[in-house]
Design a protein around this motif. Structure first.
Motif, mmCIF file in Angstrom:
data_model
loop_
_atom_site.group_PDB
_atom_site.id
_atom_site.type_symbol
_atom_site.label_atom_id
_atom_site.label_comp_id
_atom_site.label_asym_id
_atom_site.label_seq_id
_atom_site.Cartn_x
_atom_site.Cartn_y
_atom_site.Cartn_z
ATOM 1 N N ALA A 216 0.817 -0.945 0.310
ATOM 2 C CA ALA A 216 -0.198 -0.154 0.043
ATOM 3 C C ALA A 216 0.843 1.554 -0.085
ATOM 4 N N ASN A 217 1.850 1.221 1.127
ATOM 5 C CA ASN A 217 3.161 2.535 1.587
ATOM 6 C C ASN A 217 3.760 2.838 0.342
ATOM 7 N N ILE A 221 -0.754 -0.902 -5.144
ATOM 8 C CA ILE A 221 -2.599 -0.975 -4.921
ATOM 9 C C ILE A 221 -3.734 -2.195 -5.071
ATOM 10 N N GLU A 222 -3.126 -2.318 -6.883
ATOM 11 C CA GLU A 222 -3.455 -4.056 -6.617
ATOM 12 C C GLU A 222 -3.527 -4.976 -6.341
ATOM 13 N N GLU A 223 -2.176 -5.327 -5.859
ATOM 14 C CA GLU A 223 -1.311 -6.053 -5.116
ATOM 15 C C GLU A 223 -1.894 -6.138 -3.890
ATOM 16 N N PHE A 228 -5.452 -8.078 0.373
ATOM 17 C CA PHE A 228 -6.556 -7.868 1.685
ATOM 18 C C PHE A 228 -7.544 -8.463 1.558
ATOM 19 N N MET A 229 -8.106 -8.841 0.179
ATOM 20 C CA MET A 229 -8.739 -10.354 -0.139
ATOM 21 C C MET A 229 -8.612 -11.719 0.626
ATOM 22 N N SER A 241 -4.300 -0.056 6.679
ATOM 23 C CA SER A 241 -3.316 -0.298 5.224
ATOM 24 C C SER A 241 -3.687 0.455 4.250
ATOM 25 N N LEU A 242 -4.764 -0.186 3.822
ATOM 26 C CA LEU A 242 -5.329 -0.244 2.535
ATOM 27 C C LEU A 242 -5.850 0.710 2.494
#
Length: 594
Positions: A216-217, A221-223, A228-229, A241-242
């Motif tokens: 995220a940082n 974002i896709e990874e 997250f899922m 984080s997300l």
């Protein structure tokens, strides 16, 4: 009898709720001579040193330093208490003193001492402790080695030493693998972090969150979404984080959707969203969310309040800013450097510099270069330019070394007041007295200073003599001065350069048209307007805001969406009529009318 009295005193300690009660027990121990027994005193020290209240810890320190030849248990207790009370410097001092008294540390000592050096980012001290660990035969203790791993990953310039310790560990647990994952994330080695994550025999939530925050940082974002899922379990930190990842790339809609779906929110969640709105220029939405946070009875952190004050400053919301100032005092926040500087900046940008100076002087000795710079810049933007320069000289006299941002405030003050001679003095002083090489923005201030003073030829020569290629902002500043002083010839030269450097900046055509209009070159105005239409140029509508009863109302030129726009335009017409009667006429040439 003595044993029963001792047992009674010690049994009461865990039940006590205040320092006053502890002192009463201690007084009883002194009265009955129990304070002569090291074990009994050590239990009082332990109880008070591990408290998070400063008063209790201070009492523990007082007791400890009165004890002659304290034992290892007492040293360990005090070192641990120092960490709990965020006194890492004292923790390392106690460790050095303990070693000086030839007390051999044990497996309880080293983890606390390593954490103290970690807090101080003292890699050299941490390495010395590592040597002592090996000499005392604790090089295979899992708890000690795990703390050592974390110290190296936090303090080290690379993960080389951390990896060496990890590979030499005879036994590795989940915490050890977590250290390797989080360490590589911290050092930006996401691929290596993922390798350790994938090879870990068991994954804890800490590992999942470390990888997630890393993706995220770093904008991946896709990874981050995929991870997250996949997570078997999520906590508030996972959601935060997300959300932070979305905000980092400016995806406010996704951040809002995730924030709304959160099963539970903490102060970090609210602060991330408020700060995200601020960084993306949605100041009114940040204040609205802060209001919701208040209704949810979540106490803000210092970071939350800094973001809220930034919004107040950007919107000119003085009354709300004052309320935030009072709220900070009410909830007991100490107004030190960061909050103090934010308050000064807010009051300055809201036009109440007197209140800003009051905050400044109340800070006492808690003022750094950023605080002084906020005052200097604030005075400059409020037209108190001579005072701004006086504060600069005062700052230097008090031994605070200015930085490049400070000089921007100083040069801005000189530009607004037309202090050309002073401006050159401070500009030259940057390199000569403080070894600060002026950057593009400092040259921009000097061009603005010369332009405002009407010294356009001198400004042009200054630009040509710059040690690097001037950017469109520098030329734009000179172009604006040409409009102000109706210098068509130089304006056309500057426009020629700007059209090559920044051909898509439609605002330059607007400025050129204004210069033509100011010099009555109406044919050229028409030609320029034709170019503007061909490029689809429209003047950016003016926008202003006003705060009424803690609510910020925004008005855009030509817009009628506000609920009270009819009354607003009626008042504007009334004011325009009165201005004409008073002899105040508009500058028609800037209206771009034939």
């Amino acid at each position: 009898m003595e044993q029963r009295a001792t047992a009674q005193c010690l049994s009461l300690l865990p039940k006590l709720s205040s320092l006053k009660e502890v002192k009463q027990i201690h007084a009883h121990m002194i009265k009955t001579a129990l304070d002569q027994f090291p074990y009994e005193v050590s239990k009082v020290v332990e109880f008070t040193s591990l408290s998070v209240t400063p008063q209790s810890f201070a009492y523990a320190r007082e007791l400890f330093y009165r004890i002659q030849n304290p034992n290892l248990f007492l040293y360990n207790t005090m070192i641990r208490g120092c960490l709990i009370n965020k006194r890492s410097e004292e923790a390392t001092f106690l460790y050095i003193r303990m070693r000086g008294e030839n007390l051999l540390p044990n497996n309880f000592t080293f983890p606390f001492v390593l954490r103290a050096f970690e807090d101080k980012l003292d890699l050299k001290g941490g390495k010395e402790v590592h040597g002592c660990i090996l000499r005392t035969g604790l090089g295979s203790d899992l708890y000690v080695l795990t703390t050592l791993l974390n110290m190296y990953s936090v303090c080290g310039g690379s993960m080389k030493a951390t990896t060496k310790v990890f590979e030499e560990m005879p036994l590795k647990d989940v915490v050890s693998w977590n250290c390797m994952v989080s360490g590589h994330v911290r050092h930006g080695s996401l691929e290596l972090a993922r390798t350790y994550f994938d090879h870990a025999p068991a994954r804890s939530l800490v590992s999942w969150n470390s990888i997630l925050s890393g993706y995220a940082n770093s904008g991946r974002i896709e990874e981050a979404e995929r991870l997250f899922m996949e997570m078997p379990k999520k906590d508030t930190a996972s959601w935060n984080s997300l959300i932070s990842g979305y905000l980092r790339i400016g995806d406010l809609n996704s951040a809002e959707r995730l924030f709304d779906r959160m099963p539970a929110r903490d102060v970090v969640s609210w602060t991330a969203m408020i700060d995200g709105y601020v960084k993306n220029g949605h100041y009114d939405r940040s204040l609205a969310l802060f209001h919701q946070m208040q209704l949810a009875e979540i106490e803000p952190s210092e970071v939350t309040l800094l973001s809220v004050l930034t919004s107040c400053a950007s919107l000119g919301a003085l009354e709300l800013g004052k309320w935030v100032h009072a709220y900070i005092k009410k909830i007991g926040f100490s107004i030190e450097t960061n909050l103090g500087t934010a308050l000064i900046d807010m009051y300055a940008k809201c036009g109440n510099m007197e209140k800003g100076l009051e905050v400044f002087f109340n800070l006492g000795t808690k003022k750094d270069v950023i605080t002084w710079t906020a005052v200097i810049s604030g005075l400059a933007i409020n037209g108190k330019c001579r005072e701004a320069l006086e504060f600069f000289n005062r700052m230097v006299t008090e031994g605070i070394k200015p930085d490049r941002v400070t000089f921007l405030g100083v040069l801005c003050a000189c530009a607004h007041a037309g202090f050309v001679k002073d401006g050159f003095h401070y500009f030259d002083s940057m390199n000569k007295d403080y070894l600060l090489v002026p950057r593009m923005e400092h040259y921009g201030c000097m061009v603005d200073l010369l332009g405002r003073a009407g010294l356009l030829e001198e400004a042009m020569e200054f630009v040509k003599a710059m040690p690097f290629e001037p950017d469109p902002v520098i030329w734009g500043s000179l172009f604006g001065a040409c409009q102000m002083h109706k210098n068509l010839e130089l304006g056309e030269q500057v426009m020629e350069r700007l059209s090559k450097m920044d051909p898509w900046n439609k605002g330059n055509l607007v400025t050129l048209s204004n210069i033509y209009a100011a010099t009555s070159r109406w044919d050229d105005v028409a030609k320029t307007r034709k170019k503007m239409k061909e490029k689809g140029t429209r003047r950016t509508p003016g926008c202003s805001s006003i705060e009424v009863n803690f609510h910020v109302h925004e008005f855009v030129s030509g817009d009628s969406s506000h609920l009270r726009s009819k009354e607003t335009y009626e008042m504007l017409d009334l004011l325009a009529g009165r201005m004409k009667v008073a002899g105040c006429l508009p500058n028609d040439v800037l209206l771009l009318e034939d």
